[in-house]
Every structure is written in C-alpha cells, then in structure tokens.
Scaffold this motif. Structure first.
Motif, short mmCIF file in Angstrom:
data_model
loop_
_atom_site.label_atom_id
_atom_site.label_comp_id
_atom_site.label_asym_id
_atom_site.label_seq_id
_atom_site.Cartn_x
_atom_site.Cartn_y
_atom_site.Cartn_z
N TYR A 4 0.83 -1.21 0.00
CA TYR A 4 0.00 0.00 0.00
C TYR A 4 0.87 1.26 0.00
N PHE A 5 1.97 1.22 0.72
CA PHE A 5 2.88 2.36 0.69
C PHE A 5 3.47 2.55 -0.71
N LEU A 6 3.94 1.46 -1.32
CA LEU A 6 4.55 1.55 -2.64
C LEU A 6 3.57 2.14 -3.66
N LEU A 7 2.32 1.67 -3.62
CA LEU A 7 1.31 2.16 -4.56
C LEU A 7 1.00 3.63 -4.33
N SER A 8 0.75 3.99 -3.08
CA SER A 8 0.35 5.35 -2.77
C SER A 8 1.46 6.36 -3.04
N ARG A 9 2.66 6.03 -2.60
CA ARG A 9 3.76 6.98 -2.77
C ARG A 9 4.14 7.14 -4.23
N THR A 10 4.07 6.07 -5.00
CA THR A 10 4.38 6.17 -6.43
C THR A 10 3.40 7.10 -7.13
N LEU A 11 2.11 6.90 -6.89
CA LEU A 11 1.10 7.74 -7.52
C LEU A 11 1.19 9.19 -7.04
N GLY A 12 1.33 9.37 -5.72
CA GLY A 12 1.38 10.72 -5.17
C GLY A 12 2.59 11.49 -5.64
N ALA A 13 3.76 10.85 -5.62
CA ALA A 13 5.00 11.54 -6.01
C ALA A 13 5.00 11.90 -7.48
N THR A 14 4.55 10.98 -8.33
CA THR A 14 4.55 11.28 -9.77
C THR A 14 3.48 12.30 -10.15
N ALA A 15 2.38 12.32 -9.40
CA ALA A 15 1.37 13.36 -9.64
C ALA A 15 1.95 14.74 -9.34
N ARG A 16 2.66 14.84 -8.23
CA ARG A 16 3.30 16.12 -7.87
C ARG A 16 4.36 16.50 -8.90
N MET A 17 5.12 15.50 -9.36
CA MET A 17 6.14 15.76 -10.37
C MET A 17 5.52 16.29 -11.65
N TYR A 18 4.42 15.66 -12.07
CA TYR A 18 3.78 16.09 -13.31
C TYR A 18 3.36 17.55 -13.25
N LEU A 19 2.79 17.96 -12.12
CA LEU A 19 2.32 19.33 -11.99
C LEU A 19 3.45 20.33 -12.22
N ALA B 21 -5.24 16.10 11.16
CA ALA B 21 -4.45 15.34 12.13
C ALA B 21 -4.23 13.91 11.65
N PHE B 22 -5.29 13.27 11.16
CA PHE B 22 -5.16 11.88 10.71
C PHE B 22 -4.39 11.78 9.40
N ILE B 23 -4.48 12.80 8.55
CA ILE B 23 -3.67 12.80 7.34
C ILE B 23 -2.19 12.81 7.69
N THR B 24 -1.82 13.62 8.69
CA THR B 24 -0.42 13.68 9.11
C THR B 24 0.02 12.36 9.72
N ILE B 25 -0.83 11.80 10.59
CA ILE B 25 -0.48 10.52 11.22
C ILE B 25 -0.26 9.45 10.15
N ALA B 26 -1.18 9.38 9.18
CA ALA B 26 -1.12 8.34 8.16
C ALA B 26 -0.06 8.63 7.11
N MET B 27 -0.07 9.85 6.55
CA MET B 27 0.77 10.14 5.39
C MET B 27 2.16 10.64 5.77
N THR B 28 2.41 10.82 7.06
CA THR B 28 3.77 11.11 7.53
C THR B 28 4.22 10.02 8.49
N GLY B 29 3.46 9.79 9.55
CA GLY B 29 3.88 8.84 10.57
C GLY B 29 3.88 7.40 10.11
N LEU B 30 3.04 7.05 9.11
CA LEU B 30 2.98 5.68 8.60
C LEU B 30 3.55 5.59 7.19
N ASP B 31 4.35 6.57 6.82
CA ASP B 31 4.93 6.65 5.49
C ASP B 31 6.44 6.45 5.58
#
Length: 518
Positions: free
Chosen positions: A122-137, A241-251
């Motif tokens: 789940y980390f590999l999928l999410s980070r790949t999509l999120g990072a490349t979306a930011r790169m594209y922008l 708060a939960f976005i930070t916990i999940a997308m930082t603390g569990l990333d």
C-alpha cells in the motif's frame, strides 16, 4: 522573459545539487542509503523536511485556494500540528524501540508476514502515484513556460529531470537527501519570501494594508462553521491530524529521514520543530495567495487556482529576477518530495518485498547491486507515470490521484491503530482481504456522496442523473464527505481486523508504555 535565461538558472541549480550529492555520498554504503547510518543531524532533518512536507503542489496550489475558500486551508494545517504530536510521542518511540529500518516491519512482528507485505505494498502504490502526480504538476509548468518555446518535447523534460534526480540519489540515498533537502528548502523559502515582498512593493502596500484589503474581499476567513460542508472546521482539523499521522507517521519516506537521526529524543525535537515551522510557512503561502489575487484583480487578470502563481510570476507582470526566483523556488519544492519518494520506495521494496537485509546469502556488493537495480527501476516507473498524466492531460487528475492516495493510507492507519491500541491477534492470512475490502467500501461511499460528479463522468441521461442525485441527497441529508474519508477508511479497516481477530493474553506491544504516558 527569456526562456533560455530561466533554463540556465535551472541547469545551474541542478549542477549545485550534483556537487552536494558527490560530496555527501563519499564512502557511502547500504546503511547510508537506507537510514543515513543513523547519524543525521536532527536540525538538518527538520529543516529539510519542510520542503518534503510541502512539495510543488503546495507551492502552486495553496496560494490558488485563497480565491475560492479564503484561508480555510489553515484549518487543515492546525490538524497537521496535532498529528505531529502523535507521531513524536506515540509512533517514534515504537520505531526506535524496535530499531526499525522499515517501519512496516512492525506489522510483521505484531501480526505476521501477510500484514507486513500488505502494508508495504500500500505504501509503494500510494507513494508512487502521489510523487509522480506532484512531479507532473511542476514539470508541466516548466514545460509550458520555458521548454515549449525551446522546442523541447515533454518526454525529454521529464526524462532529463528524472535522470538528474537519479544521479544525486543513486549512491548516497538518505545520507545525501538530508543535505540536498536542506538546500532545496532554503531556496523554496527564500523564493516565497522574496515573491511576497515583490508583490507588496509593486502594489505599494504594507502587510497590514494588504491583509485589510484581503479581509474586505472575504479572503481572510479561516474557520468554516457549516457542518454540512466538506470544509467544516472540525472535519478539517481532525482530518488534517489523521492525514499527518497516516501520510507522515505511517509513510516510509517521511519516517526514513526521522529514524536516520541518532536518538529518539533528537528525532522528537525534529518532528515538533517541523510542526511549528509548518504553521508559519503555510500562513506565508496563504498570504502569498491573497496578494496574488489582489494583484490579479487590480490588473484585470482572469487567472485563478493552480494557474495563478506561475502566470503572474513567469508572465511579463513582475521583474525577470522574480521569475528566476519563482522557478528556483518551484523546483526546490518539487525535488524534496521526488527524491525522497524515489529513495524511500527503493528502501521499502528492497527491505520489505525482497527481504534484502535478511538475505544472508548476499554480500555487501550483491546487496548494493540489487538496490541500485531497484532504484533505477523505480525511476523508469516514475517516468511512465508522469507520461501517463501527460497523456490524460486533465488537471483534475492531480486531485483524483491525491484522493486515491488517501484511500491507500486508510488500511495502513487501520493496521497500525489495531496493533497499537489492542492486544488482540488476527488471522494474518485474512488481513489482505480486509485491507482490500475497506478501500472498496470507501470508494463506493464517496461515489454515492458525490453522485453529481459520478453521473457527469459516466454521461448518464439527465433523468437518471437527477434520480441519483436525489437519492444521494436523501441518503446523506445534504452532508458532504470531505477530508474525513481517510478516517472512515481507517475505521472500516479496524472493524474488519477486529472481526478476524481473537483475544490474546500476551502480545508484544513495545509502544504501550509510551501510549499510556501520553
């Protein structure tokens, strides 16, 4: 504004990054790449993580939100601050006590190998999509304002940028990124501050006068009190708060830098310093957005949203120097998220999927060869994803991909919460089913709640679309789901895990003492 002049500064910036990478990657090894030999200075990590936490999307998009919702984004930022407290005093003690290189190893110790692999995937999928979306922008902005006029195709721009990122992360990994992030964060913040003062100067306004004008236009509102709105302040704060916990603390990307710090105490200082600084930095981005909308209004410019900042900074409205500073700031916001993602994905795949650190049959040279191969493979995947976004050619794809990232972090949130907060054991083989079912339910719920958007995408007949919209309104009583979607996802995962669990008298919970103290 000459595109060749802008390009020369971009090229010079890359050369500086390569020099820093060469200096910091000398005598590096696999531990340097994965966790920086656990010798990173906490102040450098905290400062560099500002850029990683913000990214190019923040640099462009946050100022653009001021025109439509005022400063309501700051509600989410307040939530971020609360989330960092949980990371510092609940999650970090767990990671340090277990001496983790990959944070998903916790799931292996707590539940079993299936839960461990599920979390990592789940980390590999999410980070790949999120990072490349930011790169594209960001790459698309560079393409439109610089490289199109030089007849450079988009694929070449994307390829060269990825090659450059690959070059300065190939050897040093986290050890290098700690220093390059510090450099890039400095450039980003300097660019932001200079742009603020440039717009104030050209409009002949003080900060106080500008805030008064923004207030008269309704752009300084922070708290939304409409409980049915997706922007309701309680939803935004709790969701943040939960976005930070999940997308930082569990990333793994974000935590990889934190656990590279020598001691738990220093790592906690890093996180709490970052949380405070982000409050002020996001306020600056919102102030910048308000100023840009005032400037656009005064000059009759019909630009808004993500187009606002680049259109004004790179058009013929401000000085050439400001355009250069904006470009440097923009790419400085891009690379801390892109290089960190590439390194973290390599680390997670090598450790979590390939089990590289457990392979006793491989010597250091063989492990390094495997790691470099994986690193190169993810760079190719990044290129293909960026080209996919270009092929779709729809700005809304960025929002969609970021929402998908929220879906994928829900199972991680549920898995870690169940492990930390309960003493029950689960049927590990069924955890994958739970972690697939929960996001599917959330996606269905989200589509029902956004029936109008759903009907438009499917081009349904008007009568069918109206009936679907009415059904949605009656089902939710006009309530619109917003940022709390991640929380719902985590709760469904937690419930599913409870259903496949049983009571256990003794479960290794190295974090429980810290939870009780908190």
């Amino acid at each position: 504004m000459s595109p060749y002049l802008l390009f020369s500064f971009v090229l010079g910036y890359f050369l500086l990054l390569l020099v820093v990478a060469w200096y910091t990657s000398r005598n590096s090894n696999n531990d340097s790449f994965f966790i920086g030999n656990r010798s990173s200075n906490w102040m450098l990590v905290a400062f560099g993580m500002i850029g990683t936490s913000l990214s190019g999307v923040t640099f462009v998009s946050v100022p653009g939100t001021v025109g439509s919702s005022g400063m309501q984004y700051f509600q989410v930022v307040i939530g971020y601050f609360l989330g960092y407290i949980v990371i510092a005093y609940v999650l970090l003690p767990l990671y340090y006590k277990m001496n983790l290189t990959s944070i998903y190893n916790y799931l292996s110790h707590r539940f079993g190998i299936v839960s461990y692999k599920t979390g990592a995937v789940y980390f590999l999928l999410s980070r790949t999509l999120g990072a490349t979306a930011r790169m594209y922008l960001v790459i698309n902005i560079l393409q439109i304002f610089i490289l199109d006029s030089m007849d450079v195709p988009f694929w070449a721009t994307a390829l060269v940028i990825l090659v450059l990122i690959l070059l300065y992360t190939f050897e040093g990994g986290v050890k290098t990124i700690v220093y390059t992030d510090m450099l890039q964060t400095s450039c980003m913040l300097i660019g932001l501050i200079v742009c603020i003062f440039a717009v104030l100067n050209i409009m002949d306004l003080s900060v106080g006068e500008a805030i008064n004008q923004m207030s008269m236009k309704g752009m300084t509102e922070i708290f939304n009190t409409d409980y049915k709105s997706p922007g309701f302040f309680l939803k935004q704060i709790i969701g943040g708060a939960f976005i930070t916990i999940a997308m930082t603390g569990l990333d793994q990307e974000m935590m990889q830098k934190n656990i590279s710090v020598r001691t738990l105490k220093d790592s906690q200082k890093n996180v709490m310093t970052l949380s405070v600084v982000l409050l002020f930095v996001n306020l600056l981005f919102l102030l910048m957005g308000g100023l840009l909308y005032l400037y656009a209004g005064a000059n009759g410019l019909a630009v808004k949203g993500d187009d606002l900042f680049p259109a004004i900074a790179l058009g013929n409205y401000l000085s050439t120097g400001i355009g250069i500073i904006f470009i440097i700031g923009l790419i400085s916001a891009l690379f801390p998220s892109a290089d960190g993602a590439l390194t973290a994905l390599t680390s997670s795949f090598c450790i979590d999927i390939l089990g590289l650190k457990r392979r006793e049959d491989l010597d250091e040279a063989a492990r390094k060869k495997t790691r470099l191969t994986v690193h190169l493979t993810f760079a190719i995947i990044f290129f293909l994803c960026v080209m996919g976004f270009k092929w779709v050619n729809d700005k809304s794809i960025i929002d969609v991909i970021l929402k998908v990232a929220g879906y994928t972090y829900g199972p991680l949130l549920g898995l870690f919460a169940f492990g930390i907060l309960t003493r029950r054991t689960i049927n590990d083989r069924l955890s994958l089913i739970v972690c697939i079912a929960a996001p599917l339910l959330v996606i269905s719920l989200d589509l029902l709640n956004n029936a109008e958007w759903f009907a438009g995408k499917l081009r349904l007949a008007e009568t069918t679309a109206t009936a679907l919209k009415d059904f949605s309104h009656r089902l939710f009583y006009g309530f619109r789901i917003g940022i709390e979607l991640l929380i719902i996802n985590g709760i469904l995962t937690f419930i599913g895990l409870w259903m496949i669990s049983s009571k256990a008298e003794a479960v290794p919970l190295p974090v429980m003492d810290e939870v009780k103290e908190l």
